[in-house]
Design an enzyme around this catalytic site. Structure first.
Site, PDB file in Angstrom:
ATOM      1  N   SER A 185       9.755  -8.028   4.555  1.00 17.31           N
ATOM      2  CA  SER A 185       9.394  -6.951   5.597  1.00 17.31           C
ATOM      3  C   SER A 185      10.970  -5.596   6.236  1.00 17.31           C
ATOM      4  O   SER A 185      11.120  -5.081   5.742  1.00 17.31           O
ATOM      5  CB  SER A 185       8.620  -7.975   6.866  1.00 17.31           C
ATOM      6  OG  SER A 185       8.455  -7.618   8.143  1.00 17.31           O
ATOM      7  N   HIS A 388       1.049 -11.007   4.297  1.00 18.37           N
ATOM      8  CA  HIS A 388       2.938 -10.281   4.614  1.00 18.37           C
ATOM      9  C   HIS A 388       4.061 -11.583   4.561  1.00 18.37           C
ATOM     10  O   HIS A 388       4.813 -11.719   4.262  1.00 18.37           O
ATOM     11  CB  HIS A 388       2.887  -9.641   6.311  1.00 18.37           C
ATOM     12  CG  HIS A 388       4.087  -9.093   6.338  1.00 18.37           C
ATOM     13  ND1 HIS A 388       4.169  -7.991   5.721  1.00 18.37           N
ATOM     14  CD2 HIS A 388       5.245  -8.891   7.008  1.00 18.37           C
ATOM     15  CE1 HIS A 388       5.346  -7.384   6.156  1.00 18.37           C
ATOM     16  NE2 HIS A 388       5.810  -8.145   7.865  1.00 18.37           N
TER      17      HIS A 388
END
Ligand SMILES: *[C@@H]1O[C@H](CO)[C@@H](O)[C@H](O)[C@H]1NC(C)=O
Ligand SMILES: *[C@@H]1O[C@H](CO)[C@@H](O)[C@H](O)[C@H]1NC(C)=O
Ligand SMILES: *[C@@H]1O[C@H](CO)[C@@H](O)[C@H](O)[C@H]1NC(C)=O
Length: 414
Positions: A185, A388
Site C-alpha cells: 500500500s 488490498h
C-alpha cells in the site's frame, strides 16, 4: 486504508463534539493514555504485544536499530536475522502501509507471517517504521507533542528521506551492495517517490515487490474516500486549526475503540469496515487475524499524509503535495505541483494486484505499469475475492503471494 477515511470522518465528529475548539494541543492529547480493558473480552494476547514481544514469543531473534534521516527524524527499524548460518541473496527491507507499522509483517504468527517466512528461507529481514508511527515518533530537535512542524510530512518525505536513509543504513551494516524491497500500500507509494525523486537509489535496489501498489488513484472504487477527497483540504484545515496534526495514533480513540470492538466482533465490525474500504470479502482474512490486526493498525501518521492521498484521488495525478500557488512557486518553482516521474524508477519491479481491491484498482495499477521502464511482472493474484490487505494477512497468502515472492527472489539472487 479506507477504514482510515471513514474513521477520519468519525474522528472529526468526535473532536467537534467533545472538545472546545481552539484548545492549544496536538493530536496526542486528545485522549488521556488509556490501558485497554483486556480481560473481560476474552482477548487474544497477540493483539497487545509489540514487535519485540511477538518475535520473542515465537522463538525468533529480533534487533532494534535506529536510523536518523537527513532532516532529523529518528526511525526504528526492526531486524529479524535469517534462521540459517548464512544469509541468502540480499537483505530484505519491508515497508508498511498508511497508519501501520513493522508489526504488519509478523502479526499473523510464525506460520503465515511474511517476516518469519523470509527469515526461515535464510533472508535477512529489516522492517521499517516510517516517520510518525508509534515506533518512530522521534526527532533530533522537534517534539511531536509540541511542534506542529514535526507533522508536516506526507509520503513525499517518507520516500525522499526515510527510505533512502534506511537503505544506506542496511547496506552499511550488512556490507551488501543492494537490497530487496517489499512494500504494501503506502509502502509502495514511498518507494515510487524515492525512485523518481532520487533516481540514484535505483542502483541500490536489486528488485522490489509492490503489493497493492498505490500511485494513480483516479479509479478507486471505494465510495467513501472518493467522497472525502473532495473535502480533503477543508478537513485538513479544520483538523489543523484545532491543533491536530497527528491522526490515528495508538493512544487515540481511533485505535482504542476498534481494538476493543474487534475483539468481540471481528467480522461484523472490522470485516464490514474493511469491506466498505477496500472491498474485503468475508472470511478471506480469518476473524482471529482480523482481531489481532486491529490492535496493530492505526498507530499514527500525519494529517498531511491523508490530505496528500486526497489530492491524488481528486486530481487524478500522481504528483507532489499541492501547497497552494504561492508556496508551490517557492518550493517547486512552478504554481502547480510537479508530477512524480516514474519513468525514472529504473530498478526492476514486480507489481502484485487483485481484482477485488477497491483501493488499488486494476485500472490504476495498469496506468502505473504502463509507465514503469523496468517492469518484471504485473502479477494479478488468481483469486477473484483477493483485495488490498489479503496480500499481507489473507487466508492463502502463503500460497498465492509469499511463494511467488520467494520465486522472484530466487531469480534475482545472483
Ligand atoms: C515492547 O514492550 C516492552 C514491554 O512493555 C518494552 O519493554 C519494550 O521497550 C517494547 N519494545 C518496543 C520496540 O517498543
Ligand atoms: C484457499 O485455498 C483453498 C484451496 O485452494 C480454497 O479451497 C479456499 O477457498 C481458499 N480460501 C480463500 C479464502 O481464498
Ligand atoms: C521523465 O523522465 C524521462 C527519463 O529520464 C524523461 O525522458 C522525461 O522527459 C521526464 N519527464 C518529465 C515530465 O520530466
Amino acid at each position: 486504508m479506507i477504514t482510515y477515511y471513514i474513521l477520519t470522518f468519525l474522528y472529526i465528529l468526535h473532536v467537534t463534539h467533545s472538545i472546545p475548539a481552539k484548545r492549544p494541543f496536538l493530536g496526542s492529547r486528545i485522549l488521556p493514555e488509556q490501558k485497554p480493558t483486556k480481560k473481560p473480552l476474552g482477548y487474544i494476547e497477540d493483539t497487545y504485544l509489540n514487535f519485540t514481544q511477538l518475535t520473542t514469543k515465537y522463538g525468533y531473534n529480533s534487533e532494534r536499530h535506529t536510523v536518523t534521516t537527513e532532516d532529523g527524524y529518528v526511525l526504528t527499524v526492526f531486524r529479524i536475522p535469517p534462521k540459517c548460518q548464512v544469509a541468502k541473496g540480499f537483505p530484505v527491507i519491508l515497508g508498511h502501509g498508511i497508519y501501520d507499522s513493522a508489526d504488519t509483517w509478523i502479526l499473523t504468527g510464525p506460520e503465515t507471517g511474511l517476516g518469519y517466512i523470509l527469515s526461515n528461507n535464510c533472508y535477512d529481514v529489516w522492517a521499517v517504521n516510517y516517520r510518525g508511527n508509534i515506533y518512530s515518533r522521534k526527532h533530533l530537535r522537534l517534539d511531536p507533542e509540541k511542534d506542529s512542524a514535526y507533522w508536516m510530512f506526507s509520503f513525499d518525505e517518507n520516500g525522499y528521506y526515510d527510505l533512502p536513509a534506511v537503505i544506506d543504513y542496511v547496506l552499511d551494516v550488512t556490507k551488501q551492495k543492494r537490497v530487496y524491497y517489499i512494500g504494501h500500500s503506502q509502502g509502495t507509494t514511498n518507494f515510487l517517490v524515492m525512485g523518481s525523486l532520487r533516481p540514484d537509489y535505483n542502483e541500490k535496489v536489486q528488485l522490489s515487490i509492490l503489493l497493492a501498489p498505490v500511485a494513480w488513484m483516479k479509479n478507486i472504487q471505494s465510495p467513501i474516500p472518493k467522497l472525502l477527497s473532495r473535502q480533503s483540504k477543508q478537513i485538513r484545515t479544520a483538523l489543523e486549526s484545532m491543533g491536530l496534526h497527528e491522526l490515528f495514533a495508538k493512544h487515540q480513540f481511533t485505535h482504542l475503540v476498534p481494538e476493543q470492538l474487534c475483539q468481540i466482533a471481528p467480522n461484523e465490525i472490522c470485516g464490514t469496515a474493511l469491506a466498505l474500504a477496500t472491498g474485503y470479502t468475508l472470511g478471506t482474512i480469518t476473524s482471529y487475524n482480523l482481531a489481532i490486526v486491529v490492535g496493530h493498525a492505526f498507530v499514527g501518521s500525519s494529517v498531511k499524509t491523508l490530505a496528500h492521498f486526497g489530492q491524488l484521488v481528486y486530481s487524478g495525478q500522481f504528483r507532489r503535495f499541492d501547497e497552494g500557488k504561492a508556496k508551490n512557486k517557492r518550493k517547486y518553482g512552478s504554481p502547480r505541483p510537479p508530477k512524480y516521474n516514474v519513468s525514472l524508477v529504473t530498478s526492476p519491479i514486480v507489481l502484485f494486484s487483485a481484482r477485488s481491491d477497491w483501493l488499488s484498482s486494476m485500472k490504476d495499477v495498469n496506468i502505473l505499469s504502463s509507465k514503469l521502464p523496468n517492469l518484471v511482472d504485473n502479477y494479478v493474484v488468481p483469486e477473484p475475492t483477493w483485495s488490498h490487505n489479503n496480500h499481507v494477512w489473507g487466508v492463502n497468502a502463503t500460497e498465492l503471494v509469499f511463494k511467488k515472492i520467494l520465486q522472484y527472489f530466487e531469480k534475482f539472487n545472483t
